[in-house]
Write a protein that holds these residues in place. Structure first.
Motif, PDB file in Angstrom:
ATOM      1  N   SER A 170       5.371 -12.339 -15.402  1.00 34.02           N
ATOM      2  CA  SER A 170       5.344 -11.098 -14.626  1.00 34.02           C
ATOM      3  C   SER A 170       3.918 -10.648 -14.374  1.00 34.02           C
ATOM      4  CB  SER A 170       6.082  -9.985 -15.367  1.00 34.02           C
ATOM      5  OG  SER A 170       7.442 -10.305 -15.568  1.00 34.02           O
ATOM      6  N   LEU A 171       3.746  -9.938 -13.280  1.00 37.81           N
ATOM      7  CA  LEU A 171       2.502  -9.261 -12.947  1.00 37.81           C
ATOM      8  C   LEU A 171       2.849  -7.948 -12.273  1.00 37.81           C
ATOM      9  CD1 LEU A 171       0.212 -12.058 -11.413  1.00 37.81           C
ATOM     10  CD2 LEU A 171      -0.186 -10.845 -13.553  1.00 37.81           C
ATOM     11  N   ARG A 172       1.948  -6.980 -12.403  1.00 41.72           N
ATOM     12  CA  ARG A 172       2.105  -5.729 -11.649  1.00 41.72           C
ATOM     13  C   ARG A 172       0.843  -5.519 -10.823  1.00 41.72           C
ATOM     14  NH1 ARG A 172       2.954   0.646 -13.200  1.00 41.72           N
ATOM     15  NH2 ARG A 172       0.740   0.520 -13.773  1.00 41.72           N
ATOM     16  N   LEU A 173       1.020  -5.489  -9.528  1.00 44.98           N
ATOM     17  CA  LEU A 173      -0.075  -5.210  -8.614  1.00 44.98           C
ATOM     18  C   LEU A 173      -0.150  -3.715  -8.348  1.00 44.98           C
ATOM     19  CD1 LEU A 173       0.412  -8.057  -5.972  1.00 44.98           C
ATOM     20  CD2 LEU A 173      -0.762  -8.130  -8.182  1.00 44.98           C
ATOM     21  N   SER A 174      -1.372  -3.238  -8.165  1.00 48.85           N
ATOM     22  CA  SER A 174      -1.601  -1.847  -7.798  1.00 48.85           C
ATOM     23  C   SER A 174      -2.381  -1.797  -6.497  1.00 48.85           C
ATOM     24  CB  SER A 174      -2.389  -1.123  -8.890  1.00 48.85           C
ATOM     25  OG  SER A 174      -1.680  -1.089 -10.100  1.00 48.85           O
ATOM     26  N   CYS A 175      -2.145  -0.756  -5.750  1.00 47.53           N
ATOM     27  CA  CYS A 175      -2.867  -0.510  -4.500  1.00 47.53           C
ATOM     28  C   CYS A 175      -3.308   0.945  -4.535  1.00 47.53           C
ATOM     29  CB  CYS A 175      -1.973  -0.787  -3.310  1.00 47.53           C
ATOM     30  SG  CYS A 175      -2.681  -0.324  -1.715  1.00 47.53           S
ATOM     31  N   ALA A 176      -4.596   1.158  -4.742  1.00 45.65           N
ATOM     32  CA  ALA A 176      -5.139   2.503  -4.836  1.00 45.65           C
ATOM     33  C   ALA A 176      -5.709   2.929  -3.497  1.00 45.65           C
ATOM     34  CB  ALA A 176      -6.215   2.561  -5.902  1.00 45.65           C
ATOM     35  N   ALA A 177      -5.369   4.139  -3.088  1.00 45.25           N
ATOM     36  CA  ALA A 177      -5.814   4.651  -1.798  1.00 45.25           C
ATOM     37  C   ALA A 177      -6.859   5.740  -1.980  1.00 45.25           C
ATOM     38  CB  ALA A 177      -4.633   5.204  -1.023  1.00 45.25           C
ATOM     39  N   SER A 178      -7.769   5.806  -1.034  1.00 49.68           N
ATOM     40  CA  SER A 178      -8.756   6.885  -0.998  1.00 49.68           C
ATOM     41  C   SER A 178      -8.999   7.271   0.448  1.00 49.68           C
ATOM     42  CB  SER A 178     -10.077   6.447  -1.660  1.00 49.68           C
ATOM     43  OG  SER A 178     -10.635   5.345  -0.975  1.00 49.68           O
ATOM     44  N   GLY A 179      -9.555   8.435   0.629  1.00 53.15           N
ATOM     45  CA  GLY A 179      -9.859   8.890   1.977  1.00 53.15           C
ATOM     46  C   GLY A 179      -8.845   9.891   2.501  1.00 53.15           C
ATOM     47  N   ARG A 180      -7.574   9.588   2.353  1.00 55.41           N
ATOM     48  CA  ARG A 180      -6.511  10.492   2.755  1.00 55.41           C
ATOM     49  C   ARG A 180      -5.362  10.349   1.759  1.00 55.41           C
ATOM     50  NH1 ARG A 180      -4.934  10.974   8.925  1.00 55.41           N
ATOM     51  NH2 ARG A 180      -4.477  13.074   8.191  1.00 55.41           N
ATOM     52  N   THR A 181      -4.518  11.365   1.704  1.00 57.61           N
ATOM     53  CA  THR A 181      -3.417  11.308   0.765  1.00 57.61           C
ATOM     54  C   THR A 181      -2.415  10.226   1.173  1.00 57.61           C
ATOM     55  OG1 THR A 181      -1.609  12.554  -0.243  1.00 57.61           O
ATOM     56  CG2 THR A 181      -2.221  13.152   1.994  1.00 57.61           C
ATOM     57  N   LEU A 182      -1.993   9.464   0.200  1.00 60.60           N
ATOM     58  CA  LEU A 182      -1.105   8.339   0.463  1.00 60.60           C
ATOM     59  C   LEU A 182       0.268   8.779   0.955  1.00 60.60           C
ATOM     60  CD1 LEU A 182      -1.458   5.278   0.251  1.00 60.60           C
ATOM     61  CD2 LEU A 182      -0.324   5.403  -1.962  1.00 60.60           C
ATOM     62  N   SER A 183       0.643  10.007   0.657  1.00 63.38           N
ATOM     63  CA  SER A 183       1.972  10.494   1.031  1.00 63.38           C
ATOM     64  C   SER A 183       2.160  10.585   2.545  1.00 63.38           C
ATOM     65  CB  SER A 183       2.240  11.857   0.390  1.00 63.38           C
ATOM     66  OG  SER A 183       1.293  12.800   0.851  1.00 63.38           O
ATOM     67  N   LEU A 184       1.075  10.451   3.303  1.00 60.96           N
ATOM     68  CA  LEU A 184       1.167  10.478   4.761  1.00 60.96           C
ATOM     69  C   LEU A 184       1.644   9.147   5.332  1.00 60.96           C
ATOM     70  CD1 LEU A 184      -2.170  12.325   5.616  1.00 60.96           C
ATOM     71  CD2 LEU A 184       0.147  13.282   5.648  1.00 60.96           C
ATOM     72  N   TYR A 185       1.701   8.105   4.492  1.00 60.72           N
ATOM     73  CA  TYR A 185       1.898   6.754   5.002  1.00 60.72           C
ATOM     74  C   TYR A 185       3.103   6.064   4.388  1.00 60.72           C
ATOM     75  CZ  TYR A 185      -2.920   7.517   6.437  1.00 60.72           C
ATOM     76  OH  TYR A 185      -4.048   8.044   6.998  1.00 60.72           O
ATOM     77  N   ARG A 186       3.804   5.295   5.219  1.00 63.94           N
ATOM     78  CA  ARG A 186       4.722   4.300   4.691  1.00 63.94           C
ATOM     79  C   ARG A 186       3.859   3.121   4.263  1.00 63.94           C
ATOM     80  NH1 ARG A 186       7.563   1.522  10.069  1.00 63.94           N
ATOM     81  NH2 ARG A 186       5.617   1.168  11.218  1.00 63.94           N
ATOM     82  N   MET A 187       4.315   2.375   3.268  1.00 64.12           N
ATOM     83  CA  MET A 187       3.495   1.332   2.676  1.00 64.12           C
ATOM     84  C   MET A 187       4.238   0.002   2.632  1.00 64.12           C
ATOM     85  SD  MET A 187       0.680   2.859   1.941  1.00 64.12           S
ATOM     86  CE  MET A 187      -0.099   1.588   0.937  1.00 64.12           C
TER      87      MET A 187
END
Length: 124
Positions: A17-34
């Protein structure tokens, strides 16, 4: 504009198993589908998983359904991809992507923002 940075990739044996993370900056992530996509050498970039803005709706490629789980923590501006029962054919560079559109998109075109990718290698 949002900047995305993936992490968590590495070398793992088949079945691991692995867990990938995607960290966002610049704008709030809640504005985007991912979305999460992956690209193996010599192959086109392919869809892996999608999550809506709230995290209440997810969608998976058939090849990963039941093994991978996409989730998000909007308070932490981070999206995750938990990958279990990994197979050698899961080996690829994994990318997260963000888009301000609606609905589910399983193709790369509609996504406006991309991370640099993180390598996942599954040995047999």
């Amino acid at each position: 504009q949002v900047q995305l940075v993936e992490s968590g990739g590495g070398l793992v044996q088949a079945g691991g198993s692995l867990r990938l993370s995607c960290a966002a900056s610049g704008r709030t992530l809640s504005l985007y589908r991912m979305g999460w996509f992956r690209q193996a050498p010599g192959k086109e970039r392919e869809f892996v998983a999608h999550i809506n803005r709230s995290g209440g709706s997810t969608y998976y490629a058939n090849s990963v359904k039941g093994r991978f789980t996409i989730s998000r923590d909007n308070a932490k501006n981070t999206v995750y991809l938990q990958m279990n029962s990994l197979k050698p054919e899961d080996t690829a560079v994994y990318y997260c992507a963000a888009d301000a559109g609606v609905g589910v998109s399983t193709t790369p075109g509609p996504y406006d923002y991309w991370g640099q990718g993180t390598q996942v290698t599954v040995s047999s």
